[in-house]
Design a protein around this motif. Structure first.
Motif, PDB file in Angstrom:
ATOM      1  N   GLU A 173      -3.334  -1.832  -1.493  1.00 48.64           N
ATOM      2  CA  GLU A 173      -3.991  -0.930  -2.444  1.00 48.64           C
ATOM      3  C   GLU A 173      -3.959  -1.557  -3.842  1.00 48.64           C
ATOM      4  O   GLU A 173      -2.894  -1.654  -4.455  1.00 48.64           O
ATOM      5  CB  GLU A 173      -3.298   0.445  -2.417  1.00 48.64           C
ATOM      6  CG  GLU A 173      -3.789   1.426  -3.464  1.00 48.64           C
ATOM      7  CD  GLU A 173      -5.310   1.584  -3.510  1.00 48.64           C
ATOM      8  OE1 GLU A 173      -5.943   1.753  -2.455  1.00 48.64           O
ATOM      9  OE2 GLU A 173      -5.875   1.534  -4.622  1.00 48.64           O
TER      10      GLU A 173
ATOM     11  N   CYS B 258       0.848  -1.187   0.000  1.00 48.83           N
ATOM     12  CA  CYS B 258       0.000   0.000   0.000  1.00 48.83           C
ATOM     13  C   CYS B 258       0.885   1.239   0.000  1.00 48.83           C
ATOM     14  O   CYS B 258       1.986   1.215   0.554  1.00 48.83           O
ATOM     15  CB  CYS B 258      -0.911   0.007   1.223  1.00 48.83           C
ATOM     16  SG  CYS B 258      -2.134   1.345   1.142  1.00 48.83           S
TER      17      CYS B 258
ATOM     18  N   ASN C  70       0.253  -5.130   3.921  1.00 48.44           N
ATOM     19  CA  ASN C  70       1.043  -4.016   3.374  1.00 48.44           C
ATOM     20  C   ASN C  70       2.545  -4.257   3.500  1.00 48.44           C
ATOM     21  O   ASN C  70       3.335  -3.562   2.867  1.00 48.44           O
ATOM     22  CB  ASN C  70       0.670  -2.709   4.087  1.00 48.44           C
ATOM     23  CG  ASN C  70      -0.803  -2.377   3.939  1.00 48.44           C
ATOM     24  OD1 ASN C  70      -1.483  -2.966   3.101  1.00 48.44           O
ATOM     25  ND2 ASN C  70      -1.300  -1.464   4.744  1.00 48.44           N
TER      26      ASN C  70
ATOM     27  N   CYS D 106      -5.708   0.876   9.980  1.00 49.57           N
ATOM     28  CA  CYS D 106      -5.766  -0.167   8.942  1.00 49.57           C
ATOM     29  C   CYS D 106      -5.949  -1.570   9.528  1.00 49.57           C
ATOM     30  O   CYS D 106      -5.137  -2.021  10.348  1.00 49.57           O
ATOM     31  CB  CYS D 106      -4.485  -0.142   8.096  1.00 49.57           C
ATOM     32  SG  CYS D 106      -4.546  -1.376   6.777  1.00 49.57           S
TER      33      CYS D 106
ATOM     34  N   THR E  70      -8.930  -5.892  -3.632  1.00 48.25           N
ATOM     35  CA  THR E  70      -8.628  -5.075  -2.470  1.00 48.25           C
ATOM     36  C   THR E  70      -7.175  -5.266  -2.074  1.00 48.25           C
ATOM     37  O   THR E  70      -6.362  -5.764  -2.838  1.00 48.25           O
ATOM     38  CB  THR E  70      -9.650  -5.384  -1.332  1.00 48.25           C
ATOM     39  OG1 THR E  70      -9.430  -4.474  -0.249  1.00 48.25           O
ATOM     40  CG2 THR E  70      -9.568  -6.814  -0.837  1.00 48.25           C
TER      41      THR E  70
ATOM     42  N   THR F 248     -10.539   1.133  -3.153  1.00 50.62           N
ATOM     43  CA  THR F 248      -9.341   1.960  -3.327  1.00 50.62           C
ATOM     44  C   THR F 248      -9.312   3.096  -2.305  1.00 50.62           C
ATOM     45  O   THR F 248     -10.351   3.505  -1.780  1.00 50.62           O
ATOM     46  CB  THR F 248      -9.227   2.459  -4.781  1.00 50.62           C
ATOM     47  OG1 THR F 248      -8.000   3.181  -4.932  1.00 50.62           O
ATOM     48  CG2 THR F 248     -10.402   3.336  -5.189  1.00 50.62           C
ATOM     49  N   ASN F 249      -8.095   3.605  -2.068  1.00 49.75           N
ATOM     50  CA  ASN F 249      -7.922   4.477  -0.896  1.00 49.75           C
ATOM     51  C   ASN F 249      -8.119   5.967  -1.151  1.00 49.75           C
ATOM     52  O   ASN F 249      -7.969   6.774  -0.222  1.00 49.75           O
ATOM     53  CB  ASN F 249      -6.563   4.202  -0.240  1.00 49.75           C
ATOM     54  CG  ASN F 249      -5.379   4.529  -1.142  1.00 49.75           C
ATOM     55  OD1 ASN F 249      -5.459   5.337  -2.053  1.00 49.75           O
ATOM     56  ND2 ASN F 249      -4.254   3.874  -0.870  1.00 49.75           N
TER      57      ASN F 249
END
Ligand SMILES: C[S@@+](CC[C@H](N)C(=O)[O-])C[C@H]1O[C@@H](n2cnc3c(N)ncnc32)[C@H](O)[C@@H]1O
Ligand SMILES: Nc1nc2[nH]cc(C(=O)O)c2c(=O)[nH]1
Ligand code: SF4
Ligand SMILES: [Mg+2]
Length: 247
Positions: A79, A34, A47, A41, A76, A104-105
């Motif tokens: 990211e 990510c 990540n 999170c 997912t 998405t972020n």
């Protein structure tokens, strides 16, 4: 051209616990890595650059999704939109008839991804006997929905939000505010009003799990007459243990 390989930390079938398709069966594909680091999170393990991941090509992932015979797929992470070649994967999943949702972020240009997916679909259809490729591509694109977070102050990531995304929302998309506090709620309302979000797409409020009482969100929606938005709890964290992976 070299074959695109994705680092997939997990893929599993479940019910979707979040978003417009909450409660429906979905296959999840979670990618490693990510570009942000949200305070809350719930998938930080994914990540980590050293997280154990299967190396999968576009066709490996499409086959894994097709094998389970479930109509919805959610990409997912981590990211998903920082994964090289994600546009090719999305196009192939659409061609296989799936409803594709991207979690998405909010820091990545969703319009660029959508345009790249469209180009991939057009290329894939060239050579096929289709009277109107343009219409066919647009039909396929309607099965792609972007669920973009707007990261609020409680995440510590607000400075990375790409506000231009709000000019490129489609009616099947969602903007999601994951809120930690009243301050986050107030900022979310400001953004909703400024960009007329409830007129453009789905709008969700979701509590950072365990951090804010859901009733605080509902009271805020009532006090401010926020029509057209929805509150949502992450279903899977009630059905299973909140920390359980693969569900
Ligand atoms: C883990 S993220 C992965 C996709 C992408 N990186 C993003 O942030 O949208 C998927 C969704 O889970 C939400 N999420 C992460 N941790 C959460 C938590 N502790 N409570 C509620 N939602 C959370 C994120 O805000 C996002 O909407
Ligand atoms: N059941 C279930 N639904 C989800 N919807 C979005 C998820 C995610 O982690 O992005 C998720 C997840 O991890 N599990
Ligand atoms: S952007 Fe998503 S995956 Fe990345 S840290 Fe934030 S919630 Fe986690
Ligand atoms: Mg999750």
């Amino acid at each position: 051209m070299s074959k695109q390989i994705f680092n997939v930390v997990e893929h599993f079938a479940s019910i979707n616990g979040e978003g417009v398709r909450a409660g429906e069966l979905a296959v999840f594909v979670r990618f490693r890595g990510c570009n942000l680091d949200c305070s809350y999170c719930d998938t930080r393990w994914a990540n980590d650059v050293n997280a154990k991941a299967a190396k999968m090509s576009v066709s490996d992932i499409v086959k894994a999704v097709e094998d389970v015979k479930i109509d919805n797929v959610t990409l997912t992470g981590g990211e998903p939109l920082i994964q090289a070649g994600i546009d090719k994967l999305i196009a192939q999943l659409l061609i296989s008839g799936r409803n594709v949702e991207i979690e998405t972020n909010g820091s990545i240009d969703i319009n660029k991804v959508r345009e790249n997916v469209k180009d991939n679909l057009t290329t894939a259809m060239n050579g096929q006997v289709i009277n109107d490729i343009y219409d066919k591509v647009n039909d396929e694109m309607e099965r792609l929905s972007m669920t973009a977070d707007y990261k609020l102050a409680g995440s510590n990531m607000e400075q990375y939000m790409k506000l231009d995304n709000f000019n490129n929302l489609q009616s099947q998309d969602t903007v999601k505010f994951v809120v930690s506090s009243e301050e986050d709620l107030k900022r979310a309302l400001e953004i909703i009003r400024q960009y007329n979000l409830t007129e453009k797409c789905y709008v969700y409020f979701s509590p950072v799990f365990g951090k804010i009482e859901p009733v605080t969100i509902v009271d805020f929606m009532k006090d401010n007459l926020i029509n057209g938005a929805r509150v949502q709890l992450q279903l899977h964290k009630f059905i299973w243990s909140p920390d359980k992976k693969g569900v």
